[in-house]
Design an enzyme around this catalytic site. Structure first.
Site, short mmCIF file in Angstrom:
data_model
loop_
_atom_site.label_atom_id
_atom_site.label_comp_id
_atom_site.label_asym_id
_atom_site.label_seq_id
_atom_site.Cartn_x
_atom_site.Cartn_y
_atom_site.Cartn_z
N LYS A 100 0.87 -1.18 0.00
CA LYS A 100 0.00 0.00 0.00
C LYS A 100 0.90 1.23 0.00
O LYS A 100 1.52 1.56 1.00
CB LYS A 100 -0.90 0.00 1.23
CG LYS A 100 -1.93 1.12 1.23
CD LYS A 100 -2.88 0.97 2.42
CE LYS A 100 -4.08 1.89 2.32
NZ LYS A 100 -3.74 3.30 2.28
N LYS A 138 -7.81 -3.20 3.45
CA LYS A 138 -6.53 -2.58 3.77
C LYS A 138 -6.03 -3.05 5.12
O LYS A 138 -6.81 -3.32 6.03
CB LYS A 138 -6.62 -1.07 3.67
CG LYS A 138 -7.66 -0.45 4.52
CD LYS A 138 -7.79 1.03 4.19
CE LYS A 138 -9.02 1.61 4.83
NZ LYS A 138 -9.32 2.95 4.46
#
Ligand code: AMP
Length: 571
Positions: A244, A414
């Site tokens: 990420k 996430k």
């Protein structure tokens, strides 16, 4: 339709007591319009003459609009400019000074003139814009002129969300509010409300047929949260995890000649990334739509720099010096369209394979680092590796998940680093009200009332008061400057609150807030009754982190996400 009737609808909508009432009023007005005027009305409702992503702005400052008003009134320019400044709202001033008269302009005429004002550019355009505006104002009733002047100066704020317009279109043309998902899908693929309105007029089949188009931004897919690696493994099973990156999400469109870059808010930010586009032009030749995280790298070491660095590129004129100081690298993670094929309905594993075959390396372009993980241990290992590489964590992707435009779901999850004793993630909340300060904070805002977004009801539900984390500069200057233009006398119809702050705001400003815990609360409306009857959710020890101008209010943390965070916090 006459413009007068349109203006009357705006006034009604502004005073509506609930969102359902807003939907009904809008639907009624839409039905009254001749079909070709519906898209125009939808645009004017947003205070625009073209969808936001086209970037067609009026380019009329308040001072210029005041001069146009002076011209229409035959008054002194400087005096009018000064009076408008003192009043603080050109619309309100026009209502005071224009002679009472019936307008009788048609909606089509007003739209055409406004569009001409926006499109006029180049030498002498200021004067031409001013004259055209003044002719329009001279023909208008005071109420019409107020709306026209607020529109061109970007101050028409109705607080009608896209979801409300879509629902009203569903009710008006498909006969049922419940058909909104059909319109939503078309909107998620094209981001163009006026176009969706045209399709709704044609009927359900036209809406079903709609596909993404190069040049029109696709509303971005977003990631859900889970508290930790075990829960992620449980939810997704063996899956692909990707680093990420902490930069700006960009959606890049290329039609073979021309590029468009869209931000997460779907603003056209093409001008911010000339170097990235040059790189893409060197290695790619056919049309495509991709998504990447644009990260600023260190010009010397090539290492990634944190998100804040990207903000240095958000200037009107990006100079070669800035480009050199803040070089960009694009970490590509999605391919939505390539080789004439729409890929968003394909499973992630297939899209990723296509992306890897299609991708051509360049010093400014890299594929996002990914790994197939089968156990919690592997996931944790890869997470640690991502942090070491300078990333924020991972985005875990379900192998069989399609690209769900405009949705936040568990096909992407996430996984960020949690801070001990705190919620593992921050929340993005919308400021809807404030209490005035006392003592050291007298004369400024003492605390803010912040809300999460409920997309099903298209409303903002309060979650917390936020008073800490603000610097003196925030309190004395930044907050008043940001919030005062949005003050209103009463609660906004899209805000649901049991508390009565000293002042209310239009739900516009998004801030990031951290907190220690989420608790049940009888005072806040966020997800009221969802966890326990008669209770909503609230934040404990909330603290302001930063302003999130990159997020629209509808992109704030949703009430559903808050419920998930509440349930997951002890996991
Ligand atoms: P958040 O903004 O916290 O909801 O996290 C989702 C965001 O992570 C996306 O909108 C992207 O901007 C960013 N991101 C960074 N790397 C990736 C990746 N490999 N895949 C998807 N999103 C990513």
């Amino acid at each position: 339709m006459t413009f007068q009737r349109f203006v009357a609808t705006l006034l009604e909508v502004e005073r509506a007591s609930s969102r359902i009432a807003m939907v009904k009023m809008l639907a009624e007005a839409f039905r009254e319009l001749p079909p070709e005027e519906v898209p125009l009305a939808v645009l004017l409702l947003q205070g625009r003459v073209a969808p936001e992503f086209e970037g067609l702005e009026f380019g009329v400052a308040e001072k210029e609009a005041a001069k146009a008003l002076a011209l229409a009134l035959g008054r002194d320019e400087a005096e009018t400019v000064q009076a408008v400044k003192e009043k603080g709202d050109i619309g309100a001033y026009a209502l005071e000074v224009l002679p009472r008269r019936a307008g009788g302009l048609s909606l089509r005429h007003v739209y055409g003139e406004l569009r001409a004002i926006a499109e006029d550019a180049g030498p002498g355009s200021q004067a031409r814009k001013r004259e055209r505006l003044s002719r329009l104002v001279a023909e208008a009733s005071p109420e019409e002129a107020a709306v026209i002047l607020r529109t061109v100066t970007g101050r028409l704020r109705l607080g009608v969300g896209d979801a409300t317009v879509l629902e009203a279109l569903a009710l008006a043309f498909l006969g049922d509010r419940a058909k909104k998902p059909l319109l939503e899908r078309a909107y998620n693929l094209t981001s163009d409300l006026a176009y969706v309105a045209r399709l709704a007029l044609e009927g359900e089949e036209a809406l079903r047929q709609v596909k993404l188009e190069v040049g029109k931004p696709v509303r971005m897919m977003l990631a859900e949260r889970l508290p930790g690696p075990e829960q992620i493994m449980e939810k997704l099973g063996p899956h692909f995890a990707e680093h990420k990156y902490d930069g700006e999400r960009v959606q890049v469109h290329f039609d073979g000649e021309r590029f468009w870059v869209y931000s997460r808010r779907l603003e056209n930010i093409t001008h911010q990334y000339p170097d990235l586009l040059e790189a893409l032009r060197e290695v790619q030749h056919g049309p495509f739509i991709l998504e990447a995280e644009a990260v600023v790298t260190d010009p010397v070491t090539g290492e990634m720099r944190p998100f804040q660095n990207v903000l240095n590129r958000k200037v009107k004129h990006l100079t070669p010096e800035l480009l050199e100081k803040y070089p960009i690298k694009g970490f590509v993670f999605e391919l939505l369209y390539a080789d004439g094929e729409v890929l968003i309905e394909r499973p992630y594993s297939e899209r990723r394979e296509r992306l890897e075959r299609w991708f051509r390396p360049h010093e400014r372009l890299e594929l996002s680092t990914k790994r197939f993980v089968e156990t919690t241990e592997e996931l944790v290992q890869f997470f640690d590796a991502s942090i070491e590489a300078g990333c924020e964590g991972l985005v875990c992707k379900k192998p069989d998940g399609d690209y769900e435009a405009g949705k936040r779901g568990f096909k992407w999850v996430k996984y960020k680093r949690g801070i001990a004793g705190k919620l593992s993630d921050t929340l993005d909340l919308v400021i809807v009200g404030a209490w005035l300060g006392r003592g050291r904070r007298a004369g400024t805002y003492g605390s803010l009332l912040a809300a999460a977004y409920n997309p099903d009801e298209d409303r903002f539900e309060t979650l917390t008061k936020v008073g800490s984390g603000f610097s003196d500069e925030d309190l004395n200057e930044v907050l008043p400057r940001r919030l005062d233009p949005y003050r209103r006398g009463e609660r906004h119809p899209r805000v649901w609150s049991l508390l009565e702050p000293d002042v209310w705001f239009e739900p516009v400003q998004v801030i990031e807030v951290e907190a220690q815990e989420i608790t049940l609360s009888p005072n806040h409306t966020c997800a009221f009754g969802a966890v326990q009857e008669g209770r909503g959710l609230a934040l404990r020890f909330p603290r302001f982190v930063r302003y999130r101008d990159d997020k629209s209010p509808e992109e704030a943390t949703t009430t559903k996400e808050v419920v998930e965070m509440y349930k997951n916090q002890w996991a």
